[in-house]
Design an enzyme around this catalytic site. Sequence first.
Site, PDB file in Angstrom:
ATOM      1  N   THR A   4      -8.625  -4.384  -7.734  1.00  0.00           N
ATOM      2  CA  THR A   4      -7.462  -5.172  -7.028  1.00  0.00           C
ATOM      3  C   THR A   4      -6.497  -4.163  -6.186  1.00  0.00           C
ATOM      4  O   THR A   4      -6.561  -2.720  -6.527  1.00  0.00           O
ATOM      5  CB  THR A   4      -6.869  -5.921  -8.001  1.00  0.00           C
ATOM      6  OG1 THR A   4      -5.988  -6.819  -7.162  1.00  0.00           O
ATOM      7  CG2 THR A   4      -5.660  -5.019  -8.658  1.00  0.00           C
ATOM      8  N   THR A 164     -11.079  -5.002  -2.789  1.00  0.00           N
ATOM      9  CA  THR A 164      -9.959  -5.633  -2.449  1.00  0.00           C
ATOM     10  C   THR A 164     -10.578  -6.681  -1.517  1.00  0.00           C
ATOM     11  O   THR A 164     -11.176  -6.213  -0.481  1.00  0.00           O
ATOM     12  CB  THR A 164      -8.923  -4.734  -1.965  1.00  0.00           C
ATOM     13  OG1 THR A 164      -8.677  -3.766  -2.918  1.00  0.00           O
ATOM     14  CG2 THR A 164      -7.838  -5.492  -1.257  1.00  0.00           C
TER      15      THR A 164
END
Length: 176
Positions: A4, A164
């Site tokens: 992330t 991401t």
Amino acid sequence: MHATTIITVRKGGKVVMAGDGQVSLGQTVMKGNARKVRRLSKGDVIAGFAGATADAFTLLERLEAKLEQYPDQLMRAAVELAKDWRTNKYLRNLEAMMLVADRTVTLAITGNGDVLEPEHGTIAIGSGGNYAFAAARALMDSDKSAEEIARRALEIAGDICVYTNHNVVVETLDAE
């Protein structure tokens, strides 16, 4: 920390936290719309996490408890959480990082006992954190709003970092 990117930008009387929605297991994208940025403490605090999801939820619950113990004292709650995280045998093994912010302060909290306040109005964590941070720093002097900077920084990180994606969740607070 893989999986992330979370960024916080403080500018123009606003504090914005944004995160992507990708959850990866090894080389596989398991979910693209996870919500890793959320409100705590009756909406007065925003928090985002990178790392193992179950570990992050454990830490968010602990932070929420610390905020109840120390209302309107995010710095104190964060320091107490970091102390517990570092010294508790169970918590010490948790693999996550957190960004937290309220009207007055933005903090990064790590399992090493670090509670860091950014110097330039922005901070980012996660696998794409360095890319997002660099992009945001480059945009801080522009006429873009805090939200525009956070979104653009995550877009750039998502273009570079395979962990991401471009499914962005944003939370905003008025800042002092």
